[in-house]
Design an enzyme around this catalytic site. Structure first.
Site, PDB file in Angstrom:
ATOM      1  N   ARG A 189      -5.198  -8.047  14.588  1.00 47.93           N
ATOM      2  CA  ARG A 189      -4.650  -7.956  13.231  1.00 47.93           C
ATOM      3  C   ARG A 189      -4.222  -9.329  12.692  1.00 47.93           C
ATOM      4  O   ARG A 189      -4.169  -9.545  11.487  1.00 47.93           O
ATOM      5  CB  ARG A 189      -3.460  -6.988  13.204  1.00 47.93           C
ATOM      6  CG  ARG A 189      -3.882  -5.541  13.455  1.00 47.93           C
ATOM      7  CD  ARG A 189      -2.671  -4.637  13.586  1.00 47.93           C
ATOM      8  NE  ARG A 189      -3.070  -3.232  13.758  1.00 47.93           N
ATOM      9  CZ  ARG A 189      -3.295  -2.397  12.732  1.00 47.93           C
ATOM     10  NH1 ARG A 189      -3.151  -2.816  11.489  1.00 47.93           N
ATOM     11  NH2 ARG A 189      -3.663  -1.147  12.952  1.00 47.93           N
ATOM     12  N   LYS A 249     -13.773  -2.337   3.143  1.00 48.70           N
ATOM     13  CA  LYS A 249     -12.802  -2.359   4.241  1.00 48.70           C
ATOM     14  C   LYS A 249     -13.368  -1.517   5.381  1.00 48.70           C
ATOM     15  O   LYS A 249     -13.582  -0.314   5.223  1.00 48.70           O
ATOM     16  CB  LYS A 249     -11.456  -1.801   3.818  1.00 48.70           C
ATOM     17  CG  LYS A 249     -10.493  -1.641   4.992  1.00 48.70           C
ATOM     18  CD  LYS A 249      -9.073  -1.395   4.563  1.00 48.70           C
ATOM     19  CE  LYS A 249      -8.850  -0.075   3.934  1.00 48.70           C
ATOM     20  NZ  LYS A 249      -7.412   0.278   3.811  1.00 48.70           N
ATOM     21  N   GLN A 255       0.120  -1.247  14.453  1.00 47.82           N
ATOM     22  CA  GLN A 255       0.598  -2.105  13.375  1.00 47.82           C
ATOM     23  C   GLN A 255       1.847  -2.885  13.807  1.00 47.82           C
ATOM     24  O   GLN A 255       2.657  -2.403  14.569  1.00 47.82           O
ATOM     25  CB  GLN A 255       0.996  -1.258  12.152  1.00 47.82           C
ATOM     26  CG  GLN A 255      -0.156  -0.771  11.313  1.00 47.82           C
ATOM     27  CD  GLN A 255       0.339   0.020  10.121  1.00 47.82           C
ATOM     28  OE1 GLN A 255       1.428   0.586  10.122  1.00 47.82           O
ATOM     29  NE2 GLN A 255      -0.476   0.090   9.083  1.00 47.82           N
ATOM     30  N   HIS A 294     -13.278   4.252   8.089  1.00 47.76           N
ATOM     31  CA  HIS A 294     -12.546   4.148   9.354  1.00 47.76           C
ATOM     32  C   HIS A 294     -13.301   4.981  10.373  1.00 47.76           C
ATOM     33  O   HIS A 294     -13.616   6.141  10.133  1.00 47.76           O
ATOM     34  CB  HIS A 294     -11.131   4.713   9.204  1.00 47.76           C
ATOM     35  CG  HIS A 294     -10.337   4.091   8.097  1.00 47.76           C
ATOM     36  ND1 HIS A 294     -10.641   4.299   6.768  1.00 47.76           N
ATOM     37  CD2 HIS A 294      -9.289   3.242   8.111  1.00 47.76           C
ATOM     38  CE1 HIS A 294      -9.776   3.619   6.023  1.00 47.76           C
ATOM     39  NE2 HIS A 294      -8.973   2.974   6.799  1.00 47.76           N
ATOM     40  N   GLU A 346       0.863  -1.188   0.000  1.00 53.68           N
ATOM     41  CA  GLU A 346       0.000   0.000   0.000  1.00 53.68           C
ATOM     42  C   GLU A 346       0.894   1.231   0.000  1.00 53.68           C
ATOM     43  O   GLU A 346       1.802   1.349   0.830  1.00 53.68           O
ATOM     44  CB  GLU A 346      -0.912   0.036   1.218  1.00 53.68           C
ATOM     45  CG  GLU A 346      -1.755   1.308   1.239  1.00 53.68           C
ATOM     46  CD  GLU A 346      -2.420   1.577   2.559  1.00 53.68           C
ATOM     47  OE1 GLU A 346      -1.776   1.441   3.621  1.00 53.68           O
ATOM     48  OE2 GLU A 346      -3.627   1.905   2.553  1.00 53.68           O
TER      49      GLU A 346
HETATM   50  O1  LIG Z   1      -6.964   1.366   6.182  1.00 53.81           O
HETATM   51  C1  LIG Z   1      -5.832   1.036   6.490  1.00 53.81           C
HETATM   52  C2  LIG Z   1      -5.533   0.271   7.719  1.00 53.81           C
HETATM   53  C3  LIG Z   1      -4.570   1.031   8.595  1.00 53.81           C
HETATM   54  O2  LIG Z   1      -5.219   2.212   9.064  1.00 53.81           O
HETATM   55  C4  LIG Z   1      -4.189   0.171   9.784  1.00 53.81           C
HETATM   56  O3  LIG Z   1      -4.843   0.327  10.835  1.00 53.81           O
HETATM   57  O4  LIG Z   1      -3.250  -0.615   9.646  1.00 53.81           O
HETATM   58  C5  LIG Z   1      -3.339   1.439   7.825  1.00 53.81           C
HETATM   59  C6  LIG Z   1      -3.690   2.258   6.584  1.00 53.81           C
HETATM   60  O5  LIG Z   1      -2.507   2.586   5.883  1.00 53.81           O
HETATM   61  C7  LIG Z   1      -4.646   1.488   5.710  1.00 53.81           C
HETATM   62  O6  LIG Z   1      -5.050   2.309   4.593  1.00 53.81           O
END
Ligand SMILES: O=C1C[C@@](O)(C(=O)O)C[C@@H](O)[C@@H]1O
Length: 209
Positions: free
Chosen positions: A172, A134, A195, A109, A25
């Protein structure tokens, strides 16, 4: 487990290839300079499918602008990528983006935790303009996480679900096991709280096969 590594610098591409990402991404909102040139350079460096994301400030990113500015930035880049992340607020631009020959990751989101019925309505709205919905939410309790896991398990596929924040970051690795299409990770600079590094995510993916 399909791993999306989120990057903001063409300089990390060679290093991430060691961990065999399913997708890369490109977070356009976290980059400066000639975005088209940088995306073209990434395209030339790897055959891994690319996702272009210009994340709005409202949904956790750095882009500030209306849909017209959003599409002026993303439109010329679409030719170099395989997916474009299109937030619901920019959904009117989806037909044009689709006409560029890419698939649409229709995203939302929220810092909230929707109920199961609300998650269903969000999914339906995202599917109305995108190829893969998503939904990224913020669970407050373990019961919230169970709601998201159950929703993901029962939802029509493909779907991507994920969480915001560090408290339930282990989700995750769990959500892809119950049907989420992707899990997102970083290559040295997290693009979202919680992350894992792609090295860790690859280990988790290999251990949980
Ligand atoms: O939508 C997502 C998920 C995300 O926000 C994450 O929580 O890892 C990270 C972003 O870059 C991606 O576009």
């Amino acid at each position: 487990m399909k791993i999306v590594v989120s990057v903001e610098d063409v300089g990390v591409i060679d290093a991430v290839m060691e961990y065999n990402p399913t997708f890369i991404e490109i977070r356009l909102d976290r980059m400066e300079g000639d975005l088209q040139e940088q995306v073209r350079a990434i395209r030339e460096k790897t055959a891994v499918p690319l996702i272009a994301t210009l994340r709005s400030r409202e949904e956790g990113g750095r882009f500030v602008g209306d849909a017209d500015l959003w599409v002026r930035i993303v439109g010329p880049i679409a030719r170099y990528v395989d997916f474009v992340d299109v937030e619901a607020r920019y959904r009117d631009q989806a037909p044009f983006i689709k006409s560029q020959g890419v698939q649409i990751l229709a995203s939302l989101h929220t810092n909230e935790m929707p109920t199961q019925p609300e998650l269903g309505r969000i999914e339906e709205m995202l599917r109305s303009y995108g190829d893969i919905p998503k939904i990224v939410v913020k669970p407050r309790t373990r019961d919230d996480l169970f709601t998201l896991i159950a929703f993901t398990h029962h939802a029509q596929k493909p779907i991507c679900t994920s969480i915001m924040g560090a408290e339930f970051r282990y989700a995750r690795a769990i959500l892809p096991l119950v049907g989420s299409e992707f899990t997102f990770c970083h290559a040295g600079t997290p693009t979202a709280e919680g992350q894992y590094h792609i090295r860790e995510m690859r280990q988790l993916a290999d251990l949980l096969k």
